[in-house]
Design a protein around this motif. Structure first.
Motif, PDB file in Angstrom:
ATOM      1  N   VAL B 142       0.833  -1.200   0.000  1.00  0.00           N
ATOM      2  CA  VAL B 142       0.000   0.000   0.000  1.00  0.00           C
ATOM      3  C   VAL B 142       0.872   1.256   0.000  1.00  0.00           C
ATOM      4  O   VAL B 142       0.692   2.157  -0.811  1.00  0.00           O
ATOM      5  N   LEU B 143       1.847   1.251   0.894  1.00  0.00           N
ATOM      6  CA  LEU B 143       2.716   2.420   1.012  1.00  0.00           C
ATOM      7  C   LEU B 143       3.471   2.681  -0.283  1.00  0.00           C
ATOM      8  O   LEU B 143       3.670   3.823  -0.694  1.00  0.00           O
ATOM      9  N   ARG B 144       3.883   1.602  -0.899  1.00  0.00           N
ATOM     10  CA  ARG B 144       4.626   1.747  -2.143  1.00  0.00           C
ATOM     11  C   ARG B 144       3.759   2.333  -3.252  1.00  0.00           C
ATOM     12  O   ARG B 144       4.183   3.210  -4.002  1.00  0.00           O
ATOM     13  N   ALA B 145       2.545   1.853  -3.348  1.00  0.00           N
ATOM     14  CA  ALA B 145       1.634   2.361  -4.369  1.00  0.00           C
ATOM     15  C   ALA B 145       1.466   3.860  -4.183  1.00  0.00           C
ATOM     16  O   ALA B 145       1.498   4.640  -5.139  1.00  0.00           O
ATOM     17  N   ARG B 146       1.340   4.273  -2.926  1.00  0.00           N
ATOM     18  CA  ARG B 146       1.187   5.690  -2.603  1.00  0.00           C
ATOM     19  C   ARG B 146       2.441   6.465  -3.013  1.00  0.00           C
ATOM     20  O   ARG B 146       2.363   7.520  -3.628  1.00  0.00           O
ATOM     21  N   GLU B 147       3.591   5.896  -2.671  1.00  0.00           N
ATOM     22  CA  GLU B 147       4.864   6.559  -2.998  1.00  0.00           C
ATOM     23  C   GLU B 147       5.032   6.735  -4.500  1.00  0.00           C
ATOM     24  O   GLU B 147       5.492   7.770  -4.968  1.00  0.00           O
ATOM     25  N   MET B 148       4.656   5.693  -5.228  1.00  0.00           N
ATOM     26  CA  MET B 148       4.861   5.692  -6.673  1.00  0.00           C
ATOM     27  C   MET B 148       4.138   6.847  -7.350  1.00  0.00           C
ATOM     28  O   MET B 148       4.640   7.410  -8.322  1.00  0.00           O
ATOM     29  N   GLU B 149       2.995   7.202  -6.827  1.00  0.00           N
ATOM     30  CA  GLU B 149       2.243   8.303  -7.417  1.00  0.00           C
ATOM     31  C   GLU B 149       3.072   9.581  -7.458  1.00  0.00           C
ATOM     32  O   GLU B 149       3.014  10.349  -8.402  1.00  0.00           O
ATOM     33  N   HIS B 150       3.856   9.778  -6.402  1.00  0.00           N
ATOM     34  CA  HIS B 150       4.614  11.018  -6.288  1.00  0.00           C
ATOM     35  C   HIS B 150       6.062  10.869  -6.740  1.00  0.00           C
ATOM     36  O   HIS B 150       6.660  11.805  -7.259  1.00  0.00           O
ATOM     37  N   ALA B 151       6.600   9.682  -6.542  1.00  0.00           N
ATOM     38  CA  ALA B 151       8.042   9.494  -6.711  1.00  0.00           C
ATOM     39  C   ALA B 151       8.526   9.683  -8.142  1.00  0.00           C
ATOM     40  O   ALA B 151       7.760   9.658  -9.102  1.00  0.00           O
ATOM     41  N   ALA B 152       9.807   9.862  -8.251  1.00  0.00           N
ATOM     42  CA  ALA B 152      10.450   9.968  -9.557  1.00  0.00           C
ATOM     43  C   ALA B 152      10.192   8.687 -10.334  1.00  0.00           C
ATOM     44  O   ALA B 152      10.093   7.607  -9.764  1.00  0.00           O
ATOM     45  N   ASP B 159      13.266  -0.509 -11.583  1.00  0.00           N
ATOM     46  CA  ASP B 159      12.761  -1.551 -10.701  1.00  0.00           C
ATOM     47  C   ASP B 159      13.604  -1.695  -9.444  1.00  0.00           C
ATOM     48  O   ASP B 159      13.801  -2.763  -8.922  1.00  0.00           O
ATOM     49  N   ILE B 160      14.155  -0.573  -9.012  1.00  0.00           N
ATOM     50  CA  ILE B 160      14.950  -0.572  -7.790  1.00  0.00           C
ATOM     51  C   ILE B 160      14.044  -0.202  -6.628  1.00  0.00           C
ATOM     52  O   ILE B 160      13.440   0.857  -6.635  1.00  0.00           O
ATOM     53  N   PRO B 161      13.943  -1.100  -5.653  1.00  0.00           N
ATOM     54  CA  PRO B 161      13.106  -0.797  -4.495  1.00  0.00           C
ATOM     55  C   PRO B 161      13.541   0.514  -3.860  1.00  0.00           C
ATOM     56  O   PRO B 161      14.746   0.777  -3.747  1.00  0.00           O
TER      57      PRO B 161
END
Lengths: 173, 173
Positions: B142-152, B159-161
DNA sequence: GTTAGTGCAAACCTTTTGCAGCTCT
DNA sequence: AGAGCTGCAAAAGGTTTGCACTAAC
């Protein structure tokens, strides 16, 4: 050869296909064995004496992060270095003989089962799996039994596998 | 505590139960976590400031060879050091979240199945097995999905965690 | 022409080794 | 008493980093 697939995959990611990388890809994919960084470096140097060890490490890391190769430990038989293999479609376990170092691969349904159970049980999103099994191959079981008859008892008590007679050891060039 | 069992087992082998070893055994068995040599060393030093790091390594090696502890890699999350746990009767896999570092243990029949198949298929004598599964726990998905929206986007492409926000890092004292 | 990638040297982290002295049994 | 352990210092093994130069796109 899957070599071409790897190159396509890298190009798509915008990764430059340098001479060094082409050499390394070819070696990793071509050699039937599980290579470690040092061995790969030696093989690469034969093709290009200027190619640096650091480039090997950087390339391996890049390929690992790209999901093109998998990193193995092989039960640390032979040291603490890592081994690499191009990622196969099919999940498999590595079976390492702790006496002769031979590595077998096992493809079988328990691995897929395990994966499914972990996914459903924990709601876990699996990216990588690594199953390593250490012990004695059928051949070495016989040899060991023979050795034990003669060998010192102390080692057996301590359950320390007899030191390999032929395989490992890796030094810096 | 299985601590007493370990001591018995060692005594039987003629291994001396020094003060240092008692401290280390207690820590390995007591802590619910998977400790690495450095962490174990720090904890041990709190109980005995003179206890040396080398003794920790030597003791871990001895316990591993005696079959009292198992060595884990935990997908090299956090570095290339090894982790240790007292050997349980029940085989299990380790499931490591590559984002938060949480480790779950999975006991289930696929592992026993795998073992049996490998034994019969190869006539292999199994001594140790190690199954590690890396990915994202339900929470981090969940947190990752959220991060992805904003992240570079670059990191996602590669595909680097995303680098852990809290856990690892270990330096020399 | 840019920017990613390379080579070199040096650092770094984890683990091991040699040896003199200490301590369990 | 004496083999087995420990601590200390130093080294080894494997991998990473900083930086100036080179080459892929």
């Amino acid at each position: 050869m899957a070599n071409a697939d790897m190159k396509d995959s890298l190009r798509e990611k915008g990764v430059r296909l340098t001479r060094q990388r082409q050499i390394l890809l070819e070696l990793i994919d071509g050699s039937g064995k599980h290579l470690d960084a040092e061995e790969l470096f030696r093989l690469a140097q034969a093709k290009d004496p200027k190619l640096n060890r650091v480039t090997v490490y950087r390339t391996l890391k890049m390929l690992k992060h790209s999901g093109l190769v998998d990193e193995l430990d092989l039960m640390h038989y032979g040291g603490d270095q890592h081994y690499y293999e191009t990622r196969l479609k099919q999940e498999h376990a590595h079976i390492i003989c702790l006496r002769c170092g031979k590595v077998e691969e096992f493809f079988g349904e328990p691995l897929a089962r395990l994966r499914k159970q972990v996914e459903s049980h924990f709601g876990f999103e699996i990216l990588i799996t690594r199953t390593e099994i250490g012990g004695y191959c059928s051949h070495c079981q016989v040899l060991r039994a023979r050795e034990m008859e003669h060998a010192a008892v102390s080692a057996e008590l301590a359950d320390i596998p007899a030191p390999p007679k032929s395989p490992p050891s890796r030094k810096r060039g």
